[in-house]
Design a protein around this motif. Structure first.
Motif, PDB file in Angstrom:
ATOM      1  N   TYR A   1      -4.684  -1.900  -1.363  1.00  0.00           N
ATOM      2  CA  TYR A   1      -4.454  -1.515   0.036  1.00  0.00           C
ATOM      3  C   TYR A   1      -4.818  -0.055   0.313  1.00  0.00           C
ATOM      4  CZ  TYR A   1      -2.057  -5.825   1.473  1.00  0.00           C
ATOM      5  OH  TYR A   1      -1.764  -7.130   1.813  1.00  0.00           O
TER       6      TYR A   1
ATOM      7  N   GLY B   1       0.814  -1.201   0.000  1.00  0.00           N
ATOM      8  CA  GLY B   1       0.000   0.000   0.000  1.00  0.00           C
ATOM      9  C   GLY B   1       0.852   1.257   0.000  1.00  0.00           C
TER      10      GLY B   1
ATOM     11  N   PHE C   1      -9.900  -2.163   2.420  1.00  0.00           N
ATOM     12  CA  PHE C   1      -9.328  -1.299   3.459  1.00  0.00           C
ATOM     13  C   PHE C   1     -10.064   0.033   3.574  1.00  0.00           C
ATOM     14  CE2 PHE C   1      -6.050  -4.266   2.357  1.00  0.00           C
ATOM     15  CZ  PHE C   1      -5.296  -4.472   3.512  1.00  0.00           C
TER      16      PHE C   1
ATOM     17  N   MET D   1      -3.416 -10.353   1.942  1.00  0.00           N
ATOM     18  CA  MET D   1      -4.195  -9.130   1.815  1.00  0.00           C
ATOM     19  C   MET D   1      -5.443  -9.166   2.704  1.00  0.00           C
ATOM     20  SD  MET D   1      -6.214  -7.626  -1.518  1.00  0.00           S
ATOM     21  CE  MET D   1      -7.354  -9.012  -1.482  1.00  0.00           C
TER      22      MET D   1
ATOM     23  N   ASP E   1      -4.289  -8.870   6.299  1.00  0.00           N
ATOM     24  CA  ASP E   1      -3.851  -7.491   6.551  1.00  0.00           C
ATOM     25  C   ASP E   1      -5.055  -6.569   6.700  1.00  0.00           C
ATOM     26  OD1 ASP E   1      -1.192  -8.202   6.463  1.00  0.00           O
ATOM     27  OD2 ASP E   1      -0.844  -7.450   4.426  1.00  0.00           O
ATOM     28  N   SER E   2      -6.074  -6.791   5.876  1.00  0.00           N
ATOM     29  CA  SER E   2      -7.296  -5.987   5.972  1.00  0.00           C
ATOM     30  C   SER E   2      -7.976  -6.181   7.325  1.00  0.00           C
ATOM     31  CB  SER E   2      -8.259  -6.374   4.837  1.00  0.00           C
ATOM     32  OG  SER E   2      -9.554  -5.844   5.062  1.00  0.00           O
TER      33      SER E   2
ATOM     34  N   TYR F   1      -6.074  -4.528  10.020  1.00  0.00           N
ATOM     35  CA  TYR F   1      -6.202  -3.073   9.927  1.00  0.00           C
ATOM     36  C   TYR F   1      -7.481  -2.605  10.616  1.00  0.00           C
ATOM     37  CZ  TYR F   1      -7.110   1.513   7.848  1.00  0.00           C
ATOM     38  OH  TYR F   1      -7.397   2.843   7.663  1.00  0.00           O
TER      39      TYR F   1
END
Length: 713
Positions: free
Chosen positions: A101, A16, A239, A328, A331-332, A335
């Protein structure tokens, strides 16, 4: 080249756009790209001011650092590579692509032919190649500063045993709320307004589940008909929050909403869609993943990689078997937990997330990643346990640590109150948290999410007002939506002024909500069901951004005010009686030392334990559920013994009053009525019955009694 536009090598992690106070690092995964260009735009988002090549590629991550770039900068990508759909590649550098991202978008997206990588209408269909530039009409990614003052914020971290989920829609919930300033209605700020939070607290819910808030796209076939993708199950980025829900266009708004709800003791759960994206099938637009690395991000047919595996019914399936795609998604999720402070997720079409090459696997990579992740292992995880692929119905087949939407509970309760034959034996296990489905792997009763209505299908009011779906407004000739609703209009289709029909509809609504809230497991309430919200018989209102979906807060009728008061009483009854939310499954094996009652027993209208005859009688409609409040070992979250009164819950789905003999319990004085759906205003204790006495159980009713012992009378 100026100092600001000089591209330094940068680093491949994190993915990102990451601002470090001096510049921005950009990192983008693509295993098959030949060239990646970073495009910077002016503040209007209309003019591309610079195009910078990200020349560094480390482990299939293209990266570069732009010094002097600040938050607020607008950007996108152009990715070059082969355009060979037959082998899965759809690169087209003429199309501006969104960063998977990206944390925020600027502008609005109205899909046009130019957003497709192929020439729309060409005889070669998606095998053709479109050279028009899509940048002008494309969203732009925004470089963001994620800092926020979370001081004092603390998740309510409510135990599952006390959780009551309230499913709602950010826009529909507040768009007509007179207590919310007009410019805040339909936004995160509107949902955070004190009037809204006060209402949620007064209702007694503990967790609000928001329908998709990830950035999504209005399908072109809908906009062509003047409709929108109101529900939001068409994710563009995992995201970024949806811009239409940001009143001021700043991420701070979402965080402030979460903080205020936390201050009120309410958890925030997100309905998330990681099973497919808004890019559709081979005829869909090229907006992000398809143009960055189609062959990696999507599951393609093994012998025809031009086409997509479609286990979702939405055209494509995200490829969570690929490690970078799984990264991904994880990670999302991290987040939203770590940066946005949400408290859990409901996974749409969660079976798709567990699919491996050989089919669904509850020990698959996605679920393993969830269970071991430090952030995800401490939040609530809810699965929608189906998709449309092979073996797609997997209710009860998710791993430990997961709760599941229980549509078997929903349909069984609907059929019982509709008066279908042979429902007693089907209803009983659902009232005890469906141990036949959920007790494996040391799961607890809260693994089942019990509900009578959700966003998908009839509302509670429509369930007792319509026999058939009425989806004509969707423009699909009323062919969309589920045909089997197990509903009953009680004599008239839709609205009626007949007082008798109106009263039986109100009573049936009380009965069904009582069944949800008096059952073991995790209850869920659809927003507006507590005061008679109707969708005019539409059971698939996904595209209706109008009064069909919006909650109407204006001047409820006396009947609806009474109904709302009843729902509050019902929620308080569940909260005040731990026997209704046991932390362990009950099987009638443990006995009370005080009364001799088993932890759970089923009582026939004659006052004795139900026999096989009672269970097998197809016309039987009336029975009792007896819960011994001090049977077994039950403890609070703090480790203290948690005991309760014995409760008898009587259900009668028959059309006639049924004599019901109260169980005769040693040492008992009498039975005190706590709630009666035929008399919603009846005060607790206003009706008392002798131990072993007879009670006339009204037709179409639920009644709850508490046992009062002699020495506490």
């Amino acid at each position: 080249m100026s100092a600001r536009t000089r591209v330094w090598p940068g680093i491949p992690y994190p993915l990102g756009a990451t601002w470090d106070g001096k510049g921005v690092n950009f990192a983008l995964f693509s295993a098959h790209a030949e060239k990646v260009e970073l495009c910077l735009f002016d503040s209007s988002g209309q003019r591309e001011i610079e195009r910078l090549v990200l020349a560094e590629n480390t482990d299939q991550i293209w990266h570069g650092y732009v010094p002097g770039l600040w938050p607020g900068a607008l950007y996108g990508y152009r990715v070059s590579g082969p355009y060979e759909p037959q082998i899965g590649h759809r690169f087209n550098h003429h199309k501006l692509l969104l960063d998977p991202y990206a944390k925020q978008f600027y502008g609005s997206l109205h899909l046009r032919d130019e957003h497709c990588g192929y020439q729309v209408g060409h005889r070669d269909a998606d095998l053709s190649f479109d050279t028009r530039d899509s940048a002008r009409d494309m969203l732009k990614c925004v470089v963001v500063d994620t800092r926020y003052n979370w001081e004092g914020d603390r998740s309510p971290d409510g135990p599952w045993s006390r959780t009551l989920i309230y499913e709602t829609h950010v826009r529909g919930f507040t768009i007509r709320h007179e207590g919310v300033p007009h410019h805040l209605r339909g936004t995160f700020a509107g949902l955070a307004h004190p009037e809204v939070i006060k209402y949620l607290q007064s209702l007694g819910i503990t967790a609000i589940e928001l329908m998709p808030v990830h950035a999504f796209v209005d399908d072109r076939f809908l906009t062509d008909r003047g409709l929108r993708n109101y529900w939001g199950y068409n994710t563009l980025c995992f995201f970024a929050p949806e811009t239409r829900y940001l009143s001021g266009g700043d991420l701070v708004e979402f965080k402030t909403m979460v903080k205020r709800l936390h201050d009120a003791g309410i958890e925030v759960l997100l309905d998330v869609v990681y099973n497919h994206t808004a890019e559709g099938d081979q005829m869909g637009p090229t907006l992000s993943f398809k143009g960055i690395d189609n062959a990696s991000y999507y599951r393609l047919l093994p012998h025809d990689r031009r086409h997509y595996i479609n286990d979702t019914g939405c055209g494509n399936t995200l490829n969570l078997m690929h490690p970078r795609v799984l990264q991904m998604v994880m990670d999302s999720l991290r987040y939203w937990v770590n940066e946005m402070h949400v408290d859990g997720f409901r996974f749409d079409l969660a079976v798709t997330l567990g699919r491996e090459e050989y089919g669904y696997d509850r020990a698959g990579g996605f679920f393993d990643a969830i269970r071991q992740d430090p952030a995800m292992s401490r939040v609530k995880v809810i699965a929608e346990p189906w998709d449309i692929g092979p073996g797609g119905y997997q209710l009860g087949s998710f791993p430990a640590g997961t709760t599941e939407w229980n549509d078997r509970f929903r349909d069984t309760v609907r059929r019982f109150w509709r008066g279908d034959d042979g429902m007693l034996s089907k209803l009983a296990p659902n009232l005890l948290a469906s141990s036949d489905l959920f007790e494996h792997d040391c799961r607890r009763p809260w693994a089942t999410v019990n509900y009578i209505a959700s966003h998908d299908g009839f509302t509670l009011a429509d369930l007792v007002s319509y026999n058939e779906r009425h989806n004509e407004a969707n423009g699909e000739q009323n062919r969309d939506g589920h045909p089997s609703n197990f509903s009953n209009n009680h004599g008239v289709e839709g609205l009626t002024t007949d007082p008798g029909i109106r009263q039986i509809r109100l009573r049936q609504r009380r009965n069904m909500l009582a069944t949800v809230l008096l059952a073991q497991g995790t209850p869920m309430l659809l927003a507006g069901d507590e005061f008679g919200r109707s969708q005019q018989g539409n059971n698939n209102a996904y595209c209706q951004d109008n009064e069909i979906n919006w909650l109407n807060w204006d001047n409820p009728t006396p009947d609806e005010r009474e109904f709302l008061d009843f729902v509050r009483r019902l929620i308080n009854l569940r909260r005040d009686h731990p026997v209704l939310r046991r932390p362990r499954f009950m099987h009638g094996l443990q006995a009370s030392k005080t009364t001799g009652l088993r932890d759970v027993d089923w009582i026939s209208p004659g006052g004795s334990t139900m026999s096989d005859y009672h269970w097998q009688e197809p016309k039987a409609r009336c029975f009792g559920l007896l819960l011994a409040g001090d049977a077994g070992e039950h403890f609070t979250a703090d480790g203290y013994p948690e005991t309760d009164d014995a409760l008898l819950i009587i259900f009668n789905a028959g059309p006639a009053t049924t004599p019901f003999r109260m169980p005769s319990v040693r040492g008992a004085g009498h039975w005190r009525c706590l709630l009666d759906t035929t008399q919603p205003q009846l005060a607790s204790g206003e009706l008392l019955l002798d131990n072993g006495g007879e009670f006339q159980m009204e037709s179409w009713a639920v009644t709850v009694f508490a046992l009062v012992m002699t020495d506490t009378d």
